[in-house]
Structure formats: C-alpha cells, structure tokens
Design an enzyme around this catalytic site. Structure first.
Site, PDB file in Angstrom:
ATOM      1  N   CYS A  45      -0.571   3.622  -6.559  1.00 37.53           N
ATOM      2  CA  CYS A  45      -1.557   3.070  -5.620  1.00 37.53           C
ATOM      3  C   CYS A  45      -1.807   1.660  -6.126  1.00 37.53           C
ATOM      4  O   CYS A  45      -2.096   1.467  -7.316  1.00 37.53           O
ATOM      5  CB  CYS A  45      -2.851   3.881  -5.645  1.00 37.53           C
ATOM      6  SG  CYS A  45      -4.211   3.037  -4.798  1.00 37.53           S
ATOM      7  N   CYS A  65       0.870  -1.174   0.000  1.00 29.30           N
ATOM      8  CA  CYS A  65       0.000   0.000   0.000  1.00 29.30           C
ATOM      9  C   CYS A  65       0.907   1.224   0.000  1.00 29.30           C
ATOM     10  O   CYS A  65       1.722   1.388   0.917  1.00 29.30           O
ATOM     11  CB  CYS A  65      -0.863  -0.033   1.258  1.00 29.30           C
ATOM     12  SG  CYS A  65      -1.900   1.418   1.489  1.00 29.30           S
TER      13      CYS A  65
HETATM   14  N1  DGL Z   1      -3.751   0.383  -2.266  1.00 30.32           N
HETATM   15  C1  DGL Z   1      -3.589   1.551  -1.432  1.00 30.32           C
HETATM   16  C2  DGL Z   1      -2.393   2.357  -1.939  1.00 30.32           C
HETATM   17  O1  DGL Z   1      -1.541   1.811  -2.564  1.00 30.32           O
HETATM   18  C3  DGL Z   1      -4.872   2.293  -1.372  1.00 30.32           C
HETATM   19  C4  DGL Z   1      -4.979   3.220  -0.200  1.00 30.32           C
HETATM   20  C5  DGL Z   1      -6.395   3.591   0.156  1.00 30.32           C
HETATM   21  O2  DGL Z   1      -7.055   2.779   0.800  1.00 30.32           O
HETATM   22  O3  DGL Z   1      -6.819   4.705  -0.179  1.00 30.32           O
HETATM   23  O4  DGL Z   1      -2.234   3.518  -1.719  1.00 30.32           O
END
Ligand code: DGL
Length: 283
Positions: free
Chosen positions: A206, A70
């Site tokens: 993301c 993440c």
């Molecule tokens: N997959 C997360 C990232 O890489 C998402 C974060 C979120 O929940 O907004 O930032």
C-alpha cells in the site's frame, strides 16, 4: 504532454517521488482522491468507478498516461478499466492514452521475472521456499493478487498477506508516531504468528505505508529486504515510455498536485516525508 499519478490520497506521493527522481525533466500531475479516501474498505464496484473518474480527470488535464500509484485501485480496478472502458474512451478522445498500475512492476521485482514469463513446467518438489510478507489494505489482501500472480511465475515463493485497515486513515489523519508504531508492530507480530516465522522479504503493498517505512523496518528483523515498489514502478515506467514513443512524458519539469478534497496544506507526517511544505489544488 505529461504523466498523471493517482492515489486515493497521499500514499502515491511515495511513487511520485521515485518517478521524479528517475525523470526529473518530465511533467507530472498528481491527483489524490481525498474526497473518497480511504478506498481499502470500499466495495469493488465503487473502487472501479472512483478510479475511472480519477483517470478521466487526469486525462482532461492533458496527461498521456496515468500511473495508478495505489495498490487497491491497481488490484481491483485496472484490469476492468483496461478491458471495458479504455478502448472506447481512447477512441472518443482521439489520442493515445493509457493507464498503468504498480502491482505488475512490484511482482516483476519480487519474482525477478518479466510479467510475460511463463515457467515451462512446474517441478514436482520445491527444495526451498522464499516467504514474502505483503502488508496491504483489506481490499488488496482480499483480491489475493500477490499470492496468485507470484505463484504463477515462481513456485518457490510463498506469499502471506497481512491487511492493515487502520493505517491509511491514521496516515491521512496525522496520527502520532507512537500510535503508528503500535499498529505497525501489531501487524508484523500478527503476520509472523500466522506464518510461524519471520518472512524472508516483505512488500509494503500500500503506497501509504512507504510514508512510515521506517516503522516497518524497525518492527521487522534487521536487514530484512523490503521490495521497493516506488523504485520498481519508476524503472518499469522508463522501459514502457522507451517502448511506446506515442506517449510523451513532457520536458518542462511541471509539478502539479490536485485533490478532490480540501485544498489544505498537507499534514505534518506527510510533509516530514516529503521534506518540504506541500499544498494541493482542489479540482
Ligand atoms: N495508497 C493506497 C494503496 O496503495 C491506499 C488505498 C486506500 O485508500 O485504502 O492501496
């Protein structure tokens, strides 16, 4: 022992897939914090607390290492946890554990330099600038981590971030391809307008965006290189494990998928990406 893979939701599956491809016999436990997703618009201290709680949950399951799959948690929480929480936690636990992020490997891939690289001197004039566009959550964009850390290592690369706050809820909510396409195209247009031309390369900063990477590819100029964060992370984890034999990745090919939310089957968009039905256990 095993490797923990953590994300606020399903985005980390894109990293999990690359890790499994690189280490098919290793044991992996995935945790999605669906009860608190999305992280992207949350205050920083909440992101730190939620990330720590998720790491504790995974260490309680017996993992040796947690990969924060993440960007938001890696950008906002990782340094704090490594400095203020992990040393004491490790002592209390009585075994070696660590938390790794995904931004360091991505920046290494983008710059072609090891994280420890420090350029000897800054040149007075940069002949050509390589423009990288980073699509990310609002929190990651606000942290400016890609701008700051890439600039430290390569003065000939300029980074422009584009926050895409709608995308994580849309992906978690199984939005239609048309709806997603319109949002992705809007962000590519917005970034291009802000730069004044198309970027030379892009980072899907993301992990959720990998699930709709085809839409980004369609919206960006044909052939524009995307720096692939999951592959960079898998290569980096392999090097890390080779250098740190105190951490064991396991050898039985264990795959567990945990969630803090409902133990429902994953939505159509996620299963289409995953290529098979996928259910998470509630913890
Ligand atoms: N997959 C997360 C990232 O890489 C998402 C974060 C979120 O929940 O907004 O930032």
């Amino acid at each position: 022992m095993s490797i923990g893979v953590f994300d606020s939701g399903v985005g980390g599956l894109s990293v999990h897939r690359a890790l499994v491809e690189a280490m098919p016999t290793a044991d992996f436990i995935y945790l999605g914090d669906h009860a608190h997703s999305p992280y992207g618009g949350r205050p920083g201290e909440e992101i730190v607390d939620l990330t720590r709680a998720a790491c504790e949950r995974l260490f309680a399951e017996g993992v040796d290492l947690v990969v924060l799959a993440c960007n938001t948690a890696s950008a906002i929480a990782l340094r704090r946890l490594q400095q203020t929480w992990l040393p004491g936690y490790r002592k209390a636990l009585g075994r070696p554990v660590n938390v790794l992020g995904i931004i360091v490997p991505t920046i290494e891939a983008a710059t072609g330099q090891a994280w420890t690289y420090e350029p000897e001197r800054r040149s007075e004039k940069v002949a050509a600038v390589d423009l990288i566009g980073v699509f990310s959550t609002a929190s990651t964009a606000r942290s400016r981590v890609y701008e700051i850390e890439i600039d430290k290592r390569r003065e000939d690369i300029a980074v422009f971030s584009e926050p895409c706050p709608e995308l994580v809820p849309m992906i978690e909510g199984d939005a239609s391809r048309n709806e997603l396409q319109a949002v992705v195209e809007g962000h590519v247009r917005a970034l291009t307008a802000r730069i004044g031309r198309t970027p030379d390369r892009a980072i899907l900063g993301c992990t959720h965006y990998e699930i709709v990477a085809d839409l980004f590819r369609e919206a960006l100029p044909p052939g524009l290189p995307l720096i692939h964060q999951p592959t960079a992370t898998a290569a980096s984890l392999g090097r890390y494990l080779a250098a740190h034999p105190e951490y064991a990745a396991g050898t039985s090919g264990l795959r567990r998928f945990l969630t803090t939310g409902e133990a429902t089957e994953q939505n159509g968009l996620v299963q289409a990406f995953w290529g098979a039905p996928l259910s998470f256990e509630r913890v």
